[in-house]
Design an enzyme around this catalytic site. Structure first.
Site, PDB file in Angstrom:
ATOM      1  N   SER A   1       0.789  -1.239   0.000  1.00  0.00           N
ATOM      2  CA  SER A   1       0.000   0.000   0.000  1.00  0.00           C
ATOM      3  C   SER A   1       0.815   1.280   0.000  1.00  0.00           C
ATOM      4  CB  SER A   1      -0.955   0.013   1.199  1.00  0.00           C
ATOM      5  OG  SER A   1      -2.026  -0.866   0.973  1.00  0.00           O
TER       6      SER A   1
ATOM      7  N   LYS B   1      -0.135   3.737  -2.601  1.00  0.00           N
ATOM      8  CA  LYS B   1      -1.185   4.750  -2.485  1.00  0.00           C
ATOM      9  C   LYS B   1      -0.621   6.174  -2.422  1.00  0.00           C
ATOM     10  CE  LYS B   1      -4.690   1.706  -0.433  1.00  0.00           C
ATOM     11  NZ  LYS B   1      -4.035   0.437  -0.108  1.00  0.00           N
TER      12      LYS B   1
ATOM     13  N   SER C   1      -5.690   3.268   4.643  1.00  0.00           N
ATOM     14  CA  SER C   1      -5.243   2.369   3.565  1.00  0.00           C
ATOM     15  C   SER C   1      -6.378   1.536   2.987  1.00  0.00           C
ATOM     16  CB  SER C   1      -4.115   1.460   4.067  1.00  0.00           C
ATOM     17  OG  SER C   1      -3.266   1.096   3.011  1.00  0.00           O
TER      18      SER C   1
ATOM     19  N   LYS D   1       3.255   6.438   5.381  1.00  0.00           N
ATOM     20  CA  LYS D   1       2.399   5.451   4.695  1.00  0.00           C
ATOM     21  C   LYS D   1       2.921   4.055   5.005  1.00  0.00           C
ATOM     22  CE  LYS D   1      -1.091   4.090   2.508  1.00  0.00           C
ATOM     23  NZ  LYS D   1      -1.140   3.020   3.528  1.00  0.00           N
TER      24      LYS D   1
END
Length: 264
Positions: free
Chosen positions: A41, A44, A98, A203
């Site tokens: 992820s 993203k 997420s 993140k």
């Protein structure tokens, strides 16, 4: 550059890592930082930059459809099919918690759809000189979304130029109206709530192939630092690694202050 053996007696649990001084470009620490691996992820961050670059109406309502449901990993989501949320809310859920449906919906509604989204991603990767990065889809669920710790440090620096990405990824949580119901969402990185950290961008990522991953832009020992950790077996190991690197930065600063004092 410090080697792992000079920073601590035992190696990091994460298989790949880099610590980079954002201002000078100095690599303070690295471990297998040029290996190409799945990034989960962390993808993203790229999805968010592509959406924000397009300068779309962030308050346009978007409906979640069956196309946004993950059929690759069968990951869960608290956003039901048929729910209508603003593009801004989808961005918040994709980055902070997420959510994969949110990320897919952002790419699906990109001008020209998913195919043009992929073109924009390739162009952005070229612009940022991410030569060892490949992104096939917007969520990170695909094991073919790959990069290196070094490339992800560049991606984090670029993402740090977007105030909205900084704001969302460092929020501890938020109450979000999902289909008429207020739901509490939390940041997937618990360190954003830790007073011992000054985190300016964050993140996380996880898939079976990628392991536990994290990218952070932090202020430590008077400098802005990019920290990337990839493929830890557990979240606790990833967090422990981050704390080890933080202590290394603090010790490095103390050693520099002492050296400067002795030179006077």
């Amino acid at each position: 550059m410090l080697a792992a053996s000079s920073a601590w007696s035992s190696p990091l649990g994460s298989r790949h890592a880099i610590v980079l001084d954002e201002q000078t470009g100095e690599i303070i620490f690295e471990k297998n930082a040029s290996d190409i691996v799945p990034i989960a992820s962390i993808t993203k961050l790229m999805t968010a930059m592509i959406v924000l670059d397009a300068r779309l109406d962030m308050y346009e309502p978007i409906m979640i459809t069956d196309a946004d449901v993950d059929t690759l990993k069968n990951s869960s989501s608290r956003i039901p099919v048929g729910a209508v949320l603003s593009r801004h809310t989808l961005l918040e859920l994709a980055l902070m918690s997420s959510d994969n449906r949110a990320a897919h919906a952002l790419a699906r509604t990109y001008p020209g759809g998913l195919s043009q989204f992929r073109v924009a991603v390739r162009n952005k990767a070229y612009e940022l000189n991410l030569r060892r990065t490949n992104i096939e889809e917007p969520t990170g669920l695909s094991p073919y979304n790959t990069s290196t710790a070094s490339d992800l440090a560049k991606m984090a620096i670029a993402a740090g130029h977007y105030p909205e990405i900084e704001r969302i990824t460092t929020a501890a949580g938020d109450l979000v109206d999902v289909d008429g119901r207020l739901q509490q969402y939390h940041n997937t990185n618990r360190l954003v709530s830790d007073r011992n950290w000054t985190i300016m961008l964050s993140k996380t990522g996880f898939t079976r192939e990628a392991g536990r991953c994290i990218v952070m832009r932090v202020r430590e020992a008077g400098r802005d630092v990019i920290m990337v950790l990839l493929n830890a077996k557990e979240t606790a190991i990833r967090t422990a690694d981050a704390n080890v690197l933080q202590r290394m930065l603090m010790d490095r600063e103390r050693m520099q202050i002492l050296a400067d004092f002795k030179m006077r």
